[in-house]
Structure formats: structure tokens, C-alpha cells
Design an enzyme around this catalytic site. Structure first.
Site, PDB file in Angstrom:
ATOM      1  N   ARG A   1      17.007  -0.512  -2.781  1.00  0.00           N
ATOM      2  CA  ARG A   1      16.306  -1.117  -1.638  1.00  0.00           C
ATOM      3  C   ARG A   1      17.324  -1.838  -0.768  1.00  0.00           C
ATOM      4  O   ARG A   1      18.074  -2.693  -1.237  1.00  0.00           O
ATOM      5  CB  ARG A   1      15.231  -2.097  -2.087  1.00  0.00           C
ATOM      6  CG  ARG A   1      14.456  -2.656  -0.891  1.00  0.00           C
ATOM      7  CD  ARG A   1      13.238  -3.462  -1.275  1.00  0.00           C
ATOM      8  NE  ARG A   1      12.080  -3.010  -0.491  1.00  0.00           N
ATOM      9  CZ  ARG A   1      10.921  -3.636  -0.466  1.00  0.00           C
ATOM     10  NH1 ARG A   1      10.734  -4.720  -1.183  1.00  0.00           N
ATOM     11  NH2 ARG A   1       9.923  -3.168   0.258  1.00  0.00           N
TER      12      ARG A   1
ATOM     13  N   GLY B   1       2.346  -3.000   0.754  1.00  0.00           N
ATOM     14  CA  GLY B   1       2.190  -4.153  -0.102  1.00  0.00           C
ATOM     15  C   GLY B   1       0.929  -4.940   0.182  1.00  0.00           C
ATOM     16  O   GLY B   1       0.012  -4.994  -0.637  1.00  0.00           O
ATOM     17  N   ARG B   2       0.873  -5.550   1.368  1.00  0.00           N
ATOM     18  CA  ARG B   2      -0.287  -6.376   1.697  1.00  0.00           C
ATOM     19  C   ARG B   2      -1.591  -5.584   1.613  1.00  0.00           C
ATOM     20  O   ARG B   2      -2.614  -6.090   1.166  1.00  0.00           O
ATOM     21  CB  ARG B   2      -0.118  -6.968   3.095  1.00  0.00           C
ATOM     22  CG  ARG B   2       0.962  -8.045   3.192  1.00  0.00           C
ATOM     23  CD  ARG B   2       1.165  -8.461   4.639  1.00  0.00           C
ATOM     24  NE  ARG B   2       2.104  -9.562   4.780  1.00  0.00           N
ATOM     25  CZ  ARG B   2       3.432  -9.413   4.825  1.00  0.00           C
ATOM     26  NH1 ARG B   2       3.968  -8.203   4.720  1.00  0.00           N
ATOM     27  NH2 ARG B   2       4.222 -10.471   4.953  1.00  0.00           N
TER      28      ARG B   2
ATOM     29  N   LEU C   1       4.341  -3.794   7.089  1.00  0.00           N
ATOM     30  CA  LEU C   1       3.121  -3.895   7.892  1.00  0.00           C
ATOM     31  C   LEU C   1       2.530  -2.533   8.224  1.00  0.00           C
ATOM     32  O   LEU C   1       2.162  -2.245   9.353  1.00  0.00           O
ATOM     33  CB  LEU C   1       3.395  -4.700   9.169  1.00  0.00           C
ATOM     34  CG  LEU C   1       3.937  -6.131   8.968  1.00  0.00           C
ATOM     35  CD1 LEU C   1       4.059  -6.841  10.314  1.00  0.00           C
ATOM     36  CD2 LEU C   1       3.071  -6.930   8.014  1.00  0.00           C
TER      37      LEU C   1
ATOM     38  N   CYS D   1       6.600 -10.103  -5.500  1.00  0.00           N
ATOM     39  CA  CYS D   1       6.753 -11.216  -6.435  1.00  0.00           C
ATOM     40  C   CYS D   1       5.421 -11.912  -6.641  1.00  0.00           C
ATOM     41  O   CYS D   1       4.710 -12.224  -5.681  1.00  0.00           O
ATOM     42  CB  CYS D   1       7.780 -12.204  -5.906  1.00  0.00           C
ATOM     43  SG  CYS D   1       9.472 -11.584  -5.926  1.00  0.00           S
TER      44      CYS D   1
ATOM     45  N   TYR E   1      19.217 -11.389  -1.200  1.00  0.00           N
ATOM     46  CA  TYR E   1      19.536 -11.706  -2.581  1.00  0.00           C
ATOM     47  C   TYR E   1      20.961 -11.225  -2.901  1.00  0.00           C
ATOM     48  O   TYR E   1      21.685 -10.778  -2.013  1.00  0.00           O
ATOM     49  CB  TYR E   1      18.456 -11.136  -3.506  1.00  0.00           C
ATOM     50  CG  TYR E   1      17.100 -11.756  -3.214  1.00  0.00           C
ATOM     51  CD1 TYR E   1      16.912 -13.135  -3.350  1.00  0.00           C
ATOM     52  CD2 TYR E   1      16.041 -10.981  -2.763  1.00  0.00           C
ATOM     53  CE1 TYR E   1      15.683 -13.718  -3.047  1.00  0.00           C
ATOM     54  CE2 TYR E   1      14.809 -11.570  -2.460  1.00  0.00           C
ATOM     55  CZ  TYR E   1      14.637 -12.942  -2.605  1.00  0.00           C
ATOM     56  OH  TYR E   1      13.433 -13.524  -2.295  1.00  0.00           O
TER      57      TYR E   1
ATOM     58  N   GLN F   1      11.966  -3.002 -10.218  1.00  0.00           N
ATOM     59  CA  GLN F   1      13.053  -3.430  -9.347  1.00  0.00           C
ATOM     60  C   GLN F   1      13.925  -4.418 -10.120  1.00  0.00           C
ATOM     61  O   GLN F   1      13.472  -5.493 -10.502  1.00  0.00           O
ATOM     62  CB  GLN F   1      12.510  -4.094  -8.079  1.00  0.00           C
ATOM     63  CG  GLN F   1      13.607  -4.420  -7.062  1.00  0.00           C
ATOM     64  CD  GLN F   1      13.064  -5.096  -5.833  1.00  0.00           C
ATOM     65  OE1 GLN F   1      12.620  -6.247  -5.898  1.00  0.00           O
ATOM     66  NE2 GLN F   1      13.095  -4.407  -4.700  1.00  0.00           N
TER      67      GLN F   1
ATOM     68  N   PRO G   1       7.626  -3.585  -4.644  1.00  0.00           N
ATOM     69  CA  PRO G   1       7.715  -4.795  -5.471  1.00  0.00           C
ATOM     70  C   PRO G   1       7.160  -5.997  -4.710  1.00  0.00           C
ATOM     71  O   PRO G   1       7.468  -6.199  -3.542  1.00  0.00           O
ATOM     72  CB  PRO G   1       9.229  -4.955  -5.702  1.00  0.00           C
ATOM     73  CG  PRO G   1       9.831  -3.637  -5.351  1.00  0.00           C
ATOM     74  CD  PRO G   1       8.950  -3.027  -4.318  1.00  0.00           C
TER      75      PRO G   1
END
Length: 385
Positions: free
Chosen positions: A236, A338-339, A316, A27, A188, A103, A25
Site C-alpha cells: 500500500r 472502507g466507509r 471515498l 483500524c 507510517y 496488512q 484495512p
């Protein structure tokens, strides 16, 4: 039995995932009308990674209620209009052979802040006068001065959160999602309950590990019930707060085992996000996180081994050989990049070529661009281009 590699398929209940290269996920803060609706941006952003061969694509932290958003531009699934807007995006992902996951999230004390990049005002809390709201949390402790002081949740608030996760799960199933991930990481709401640094309650939701995990376990129960026996349910975790006295890998492993006993299929292991500094004796000590390539993989391996559960590693991970090594070594059952997927939505197709692995899900429209190697059919003397 042949050891799994990055391109081994994976079966979870009735969900068949074509490889172990997954999209976490991420954002996007791109529901520009402040209505929680996914947009064409989401279709292209997520759809491009499905075209690019990813096995599972988990859409961004999606709020189960309007006041559970991080920012006013977060996506949501708290009403039927949002459900119906997600459905064609899910369909497109599935049409490309990927699996769509979602998610389900509540931001807790880290909600009602200004987005980093698409808001003209200063960063920080978004006041009620500008469309923000008062955040809620297990205890009235702000997130290191970066958000508003939250209101401590009542038991009625907690019960409402359970209802919100229940109805959000129902809508996610109706929209066609095949994987449902509960967001219990990155500081969160659920992570706030789990960590003693953010949970100072004295009732049945605070104190002991059993009490701090109570909200998550209640949410697991309703999500599993609404998902039925066919769909996959993930959690997660941030496996550590990275500070003494905070949430620990041992606690994460213990709670993972409890969740697995209640029907959770896999744990997506990240770290951090709950505190940026800790006050001790009047001195504030910053949280030092060694953010180097693959720095969170060791936590995935620890939870997997200690709790005897399936895990996915994140953090990473950039390189196909490294990603493949994580799977073949057994440190995780899947990797989430992700990246790298934002840099190259077709990372999976490229990785197969780099590893010399034959796959049969190159889009026909893109076959002329496929690079070939001897391992995937390059004839002697033929040039790869």
C-alpha cells in the site's frame, strides 16, 4: 476478451478472489487489553463483510512489533498467541468464500499516541508513564507536533525491523492469511523512509530515491520469501504527500516497478498522511487535499499505467455504478471501500442487485431477503421485495 467488471473474479498466483469489491484495512483500536490480541469485535466486524459478499478482506494495520503500534489498543502479530487468535477469524472469512488478507505495519514516528475514541484522556502522544514508548523513525522529526519526537533509527534498529517483518509474515502465513500487504502509506514507518520530508538521513537509507526505498525493498524480499510462490503480496502506497518537495506519484510509480520486479503482485494506492503542514521560510502551509468522491482513483490509474502493474483504488468510493466504472475503464483492477462497508457490511450483495449481475454466493440463510430484478430472475409481473 470480455472487459472485467466489478464482479469478475481475479486470480493472483494461487489466490482466487471472487470479485473486485474489496475491504481495505481499517483500524479498530479494539484490542482493549493492550496486548495486541484480536477480539470478538474483529470476528464480527470482519466476518459480517465476508457474509456480505466482499471478495477480499484485509484486516487492519497489524503491528509487527509492540512498539510498532499506533496506539496501545492496536492489534498485532508479533507473538504466537496473536497468531492463534487470528486463525479462527481467518477461517470464518474463508468459510464464507471471501479471501483473508492482513496488512503488516509499523507506525514509526506516528506510534505511541492515544486512540481517538476509546481513551478518557486528552488526545496526543501517550507518555511512557501511561504505557507509551519513544517512537522510532528514519530521522528525529516529529509528525507535525501531533506525536512525540522520535529517536532516529540506527542500522541495528533497521535490521531489527527486517526481522520483525519476517517473523510477522511467518505467523500470518501460519494463521492462514492468503494476501500479505506491506503498509508503506499514510506517514507510517516505511512511508517516512520514502518521503524526503521525513527522511533526512545521510547514510545508505537516505538521500536518493534508491536509498529511501531500500528499507521497503528489503522488507519486500523477506515477505515474498516467507510467502512462497503461492500467496499474494501487496504494497500500500500513498502516491503523494500533496506538497511540493514531498513524495510524488512519479516516485511511487518507479518504486512500484522495483517492487514488482521483486515479486509484489498488486499495489493498493492511497495518498497523504505523512505531513499536515510544511514550513517554508518561517511560514507553515497547510496540506490541501481535495477529499471528494473517488479523488484518489487518478493516482491508481497513473501508477498502473506508468509502472505497468496491477493496482487497487481507494478513497471515498460509495456507489456501485461508480465502482464498476473504475474497473471497466481500466483505472484500477479492484476497488477498496472502507466507509461504505462500515455503513453496510453487505454492500457487495446490494451492489450486485443494483448492477443487475447474478452472483451465486448469497448466504443461504439470507436468500429470502434477496431483492430480484429482471436481470436476475424476476418474472413478468412479479414484485421485487
Amino acid at each position: 476478451m470480455t472487459a472485467a467488471n466489478l464482479f469478475s473474479p481475479m486470480s493472483i498466483r494461487s489466490v482466487e478472489i471472487r470479485n473486485r469489491v474489496w475491504v481495505p484495512p481499517m483500524c479498530q483500536y479494539s484490542s482493549f487489553n493492550r496486548d495486541g490480541m484480536p477480539t470478538n469485535w474483529h470476528l464480527v466486524h470482519l466476518g459480517s463483510m465476508a457474509v456480505g459478499g466482499a471478495g477480499l478482506i484485509i484486516v487492519e494495520a497489524t503491528a509487527v512489533s509492540a512498539d510498532g503500534r499506533i496506539t496501545v489498543h492496536d492489534s498485532g502479530i508479533w507473538n504466537d498467541e496473536q497468531r492463534d487468535a487470528w486463525a479462527p477469524i481467518v477461517e470464518f472469512i474463508h468459510d464464507q468464500g471471501s479471501v483473508a488478507g492482513i496488512q503488516l505495519a509499523h507506525a514509526g514516528r506516528k506510534s505511541s499516541v492515544r486512540p481517538d475514541w476509546n481513551y478518557a484522556g486528552a488526545a496526543g502522544p501517550m507518555p511512557v508513564s501511561e504505557g507509551g514508548w519513544v517512537p522510532i523513525a528514519p530521522s528525529s522529526i516529529p509528525f507535525d507536533g501531533e506525536s512525540s519526537t522520535p529517536r532516529e533509527m540506527t542500522r541495528g534498529d533497521i535490521d531489527r525491523i527486517i526481522v520483525d517483518f519476517t517473523t510477522a509474515t511467518q505467523r500470518a502465513v501460519q494463521a492462514g492469511f492468503r494476501v500479505l500487504e506491506i503498509h508503506a502509506a499514510h506517514g507510517y514507518l516505511i512511508h517516512e523512509f520514502l518521503s524526503p520530508l521525513s527522511n533526512r538521513r545521510t547514510d545508505e537509507y537516505g538521500g536518493s530515491l534508491e536509498n529511501r526505498a531500500r528499507l521497503l525493498l528489503r522488507i519486500v524480499d523477506v515477505v515474498r520469501a516467507e510467502a512462497g510462490e503461492e500467496l499474494a503480496v501487496f504494497v500500500r502506497f500513498s502516491a503523494t504527500d500533496w506538497v511540493e518537495g514531498g513524495w510524488t506519484p512519479h516516485e511511487a510509480s518507479t518504486v512500484a516497478r522495483w517492487c514488482a520486479d521483486r515479486g509484489v503482485d498488486l499495489f493498493d494506492i492511497s495518498t497523504g498522511g505523512n505531513v499536515t503542514g510544511v514550513s517554508t521560510g518561517g511560514n507553515v502551509t497547510g496540506v490541501a487535499i481535495p477529499a471528494v468522491p473517488s479523488y484518489q482513483v487518478t493516482f491508481s490509474e497513473q501508477v498502473k499505467r506508468t509502472a505497468q502493474v496491477s493496482t487497487a483504488a481507494v478513497g471515498l468510493i460509495f456507489d456501485a455504478e461508480v465502482a464498476n466504472g473504475i474497473i471497466t475503464s481500466g483505472e484500477a483492477d479492484a476497488v477498496l471501500l472502507g466507509r461504505e462497508h462500515m455503513r453496510d457490511p453487505h454492500f457487495t450483495l446490494r451492489a450486485a442487485g443494483e448492477l443487475g449481475i447474478e452472483i451465486d454466493y448469497w448466504p443461504e440463510q439470507y436468500l429470502r431477503a434477496r431483492r430480484r430484478t429482471p436481470a436476475v430472475g424476476l418474472a413478468a409481473g412479479e414484485v421485487a421485495f
